[in-house]
Write a protein that holds these residues in place. Structure first.
Motif, PDB file in Angstrom:
ATOM      1  N   PHE A  19       0.804  -1.225   0.000  1.00 30.37           N
ATOM      2  CA  PHE A  19       0.000   0.000   0.000  1.00 30.37           C
ATOM      3  C   PHE A  19       0.829   1.265   0.000  1.00 30.37           C
ATOM      4  N   GLY A  20       2.157   1.162   0.076  1.00 29.72           N
ATOM      5  CA  GLY A  20       2.973   2.361   0.071  1.00 29.72           C
ATOM      6  C   GLY A  20       4.401   2.082   0.486  1.00 29.72           C
ATOM      7  N   ALA A  21       5.128   3.177   0.765  1.00 28.61           N
ATOM      8  CA  ALA A  21       6.525   3.055   1.157  1.00 28.61           C
ATOM      9  C   ALA A  21       6.783   3.924   2.378  1.00 28.61           C
ATOM     10  N   PHE A  22       7.557   3.384   3.316  1.00 32.15           N
ATOM     11  CA  PHE A  22       7.951   4.143   4.489  1.00 32.15           C
ATOM     12  C   PHE A  22       9.249   4.870   4.190  1.00 32.15           C
ATOM     13  N   VAL A  23       9.280   6.148   4.569  1.00 31.25           N
ATOM     14  CA  VAL A  23      10.430   6.995   4.270  1.00 31.25           C
ATOM     15  C   VAL A  23      10.940   7.602   5.566  1.00 31.25           C
ATOM     16  N   GLU A  24      12.260   7.472   5.793  1.00 27.10           N
ATOM     17  CA  GLU A  24      12.878   8.090   6.960  1.00 27.10           C
ATOM     18  C   GLU A  24      13.223   9.531   6.615  1.00 27.10           C
ATOM     19  N   VAL A  38       2.663   8.071  -5.349  1.00 25.12           N
ATOM     20  CA  VAL A  38       3.994   7.779  -5.886  1.00 25.12           C
ATOM     21  C   VAL A  38       4.194   8.409  -7.258  1.00 25.12           C
ATOM     22  N   ALA A  39       3.202   8.293  -8.142  1.00 22.93           N
ATOM     23  CA  ALA A  39       3.337   8.794  -9.506  1.00 22.93           C
ATOM     24  C   ALA A  39       1.999   9.322  -9.992  1.00 22.93           C
ATOM     25  N   ASP A  40       2.039  10.133 -11.050  1.00 24.25           N
ATOM     26  CA  ASP A  40       0.815  10.683 -11.622  1.00 24.25           C
ATOM     27  C   ASP A  40      -0.012   9.608 -12.317  1.00 24.25           C
ATOM     28  N   SER A  41       0.645   8.567 -12.803  1.00 18.82           N
ATOM     29  CA  SER A  41      -0.073   7.488 -13.474  1.00 18.82           C
ATOM     30  C   SER A  41      -0.409   6.390 -12.460  1.00 18.82           C
ATOM     31  N   TYR A  42      -1.211   5.415 -12.884  1.00 15.68           N
ATOM     32  CA  TYR A  42      -1.613   4.312 -12.011  1.00 15.68           C
ATOM     33  C   TYR A  42      -0.397   3.462 -11.672  1.00 15.68           C
ATOM     34  N   VAL A  43      -0.235   3.155 -10.382  1.00 12.55           N
ATOM     35  CA  VAL A  43       0.881   2.340  -9.914  1.00 12.55           C
ATOM     36  C   VAL A  43       0.327   0.992  -9.474  1.00 12.55           C
ATOM     37  N   LYS A  44       0.636  -0.051 -10.227  1.00 11.38           N
ATOM     38  CA  LYS A  44       0.172  -1.394  -9.864  1.00 11.38           C
ATOM     39  C   LYS A  44       1.117  -2.008  -8.846  1.00 11.38           C
ATOM     40  N   ASP A  45       2.415  -1.889  -9.081  1.00 12.05           N
ATOM     41  CA  ASP A  45       3.414  -2.441  -8.171  1.00 12.05           C
ATOM     42  C   ASP A  45       4.388  -1.335  -7.808  1.00 12.05           C
ATOM     43  N   ILE A  46       4.452  -1.010  -6.527  1.00 18.22           N
ATOM     44  CA  ILE A  46       5.298   0.092  -6.066  1.00 18.22           C
ATOM     45  C   ILE A  46       6.776  -0.222  -6.257  1.00 18.22           C
ATOM     46  N   ASN A  47       7.115  -1.511  -6.321  1.00 20.31           N
ATOM     47  CA  ASN A  47       8.519  -1.905  -6.517  1.00 20.31           C
ATOM     48  C   ASN A  47       9.052  -1.484  -7.883  1.00 20.31           C
ATOM     49  N   ASP A  48       8.166  -1.188  -8.832  1.00 17.02           N
ATOM     50  CA  ASP A  48       8.604  -0.704 -10.142  1.00 17.02           C
ATOM     51  C   ASP A  48       9.095   0.734 -10.064  1.00 17.02           C
ATOM     52  N   HIS A  49       8.720   1.453  -8.996  1.00 12.89           N
ATOM     53  CA  HIS A  49       9.055   2.866  -8.878  1.00 12.89           C
ATOM     54  C   HIS A  49      10.081   3.157  -7.785  1.00 12.89           C
ATOM     55  N   LEU A  50      10.067   2.380  -6.710  1.00  9.94           N
ATOM     56  CA  LEU A  50      10.938   2.660  -5.564  1.00  9.94           C
ATOM     57  C   LEU A  50      11.699   1.411  -5.140  1.00  9.94           C
ATOM     58  N   LYS A  51      12.870   1.628  -4.541  1.00 13.20           N
ATOM     59  CA  LYS A  51      13.677   0.559  -3.977  1.00 13.20           C
ATOM     60  C   LYS A  51      14.067   0.957  -2.556  1.00 13.20           C
ATOM     61  N   VAL A  52      14.241  -0.013  -1.673  1.00  9.15           N
ATOM     62  CA  VAL A  52      14.678   0.248  -0.311  1.00  9.15           C
ATOM     63  C   VAL A  52      16.082   0.837  -0.362  1.00  9.15           C
ATOM     64  N   GLY A  53      16.296   1.911   0.393  1.00  7.26           N
ATOM     65  CA  GLY A  53      17.585   2.600   0.424  1.00  7.26           C
ATOM     66  C   GLY A  53      17.679   3.756  -0.553  1.00  7.26           C
ATOM     67  N   GLN A  54      16.681   3.922  -1.403  1.00  9.51           N
ATOM     68  CA  GLN A  54      16.684   4.986  -2.402  1.00  9.51           C
ATOM     69  C   GLN A  54      16.428   6.336  -1.729  1.00  9.51           C
ATOM     70  N   LEU A  70       3.095  11.573   3.227  1.00  8.36           N
ATOM     71  CA  LEU A  70       4.035  12.141   2.256  1.00  8.36           C
ATOM     72  C   LEU A  70       3.544  11.912   0.834  1.00  8.36           C
ATOM     73  N   SER A  71       4.078  12.720  -0.097  1.00  9.98           N
ATOM     74  CA  SER A  71       3.736  12.569  -1.511  1.00  9.98           C
ATOM     75  C   SER A  71       4.974  12.822  -2.354  1.00  9.98           C
ATOM     76  N   ILE A  72       5.213  11.926  -3.292  1.00  9.72           N
ATOM     77  CA  ILE A  72       6.311  12.121  -4.243  1.00  9.72           C
ATOM     78  C   ILE A  72       5.821  12.955  -5.418  1.00  9.72           C
ATOM     79  N   LYS A  73       4.611  12.655  -5.904  1.00 11.71           N
ATOM     80  CA  LYS A  73       4.127  13.359  -7.099  1.00 11.71           C
ATOM     81  C   LYS A  73       3.863  14.829  -6.831  1.00 11.71           C
ATOM     82  N   LYS A  74       3.532  15.209  -5.601  1.00  8.81           N
ATOM     83  CA  LYS A  74       3.327  16.626  -5.292  1.00  8.81           C
ATOM     84  C   LYS A  74       4.642  17.356  -5.056  1.00  8.81           C
ATOM     85  N   ALA A  75       5.727  16.607  -4.838  1.00  6.33           N
ATOM     86  CA  ALA A  75       7.035  17.218  -4.640  1.00  6.33           C
ATOM     87  C   ALA A  75       7.682  17.618  -5.960  1.00  6.33           C
TER      88      ALA A  75
END
Length: 145
Positions: A19-24, A38-54, A70-75
């Motif tokens: 359902f999302g990603a935790f960010v420190e 995460v993105a302006d388009s539909y995100v089926k799998d969040i792993n396609d957009h983000l990786k742990v440690g990124q 938090l929001s990536i697309k609004k940033a």
């Protein structure tokens, strides 16, 4: 350091869920980027957009009961559109009712053809459905046990 709603900060992805990603965030706080942010388009799998440690830039959308949204697309800074986009369009020409008779539009099927196709498809679907449900019910003379 407390984060403020509306501010943009750098963060590091610490975990990914379905359902999302935790960010420190700076200061040791953790926030959640929902999958819809995460993105302006539909995100089926969040792993396609983000990786742990990124390292990513996020915008703080809300903070409630110690939970930070938090929001990536609004940033992402988007170029501003001109305020009056209608003034840049060419003017539309007035439409006369006479144009309909001069039109070259020809429908692919007439009403009768569409109705006949619909009835045939409906009968096919019903017969398939009937066949599959009769076998599950046992039909006449089925085993009794």
């Amino acid at each position: 350091m407390a984060v403020e709603v509306g501010s943009k900060v750098q963060g590091k992805v610490t975990g990914i869920t379905n359902f999302g990603a935790f960010v420190e965030l700076p200061g040791g706080q953790t926030g959640l980027v929902h999958i819809s942010e995460v993105a302006d388009s539909y995100v089926k799998d969040i792993n396609d957009h983000l990786k742990v440690g990124q390292e990513i830039e996020v915008k703080v959308v809300n903070e409630k009961d110690g939970k930070i949204g938090l929001s990536i697309k609004k940033a992402i800074d988007k170029p501003e559109r001109p305020s009056s986009s209608y003034s840049q369009r060419p003017p539309r020409q007035a439409r006369n009712n006479d144009n309909r008779s001069k039109s070259n539009f020809q429908p692919k099927e007439n009403f009768e053809q569409k109705m006949a196709r619909f009835l045939k498809d409906s009968e096919d679907n019903l017969s398939t459905l009937k066949r599959s449900t009769e076998s599950k019910r046992g039909g006449r003379g089925g085993r009794r046990g």
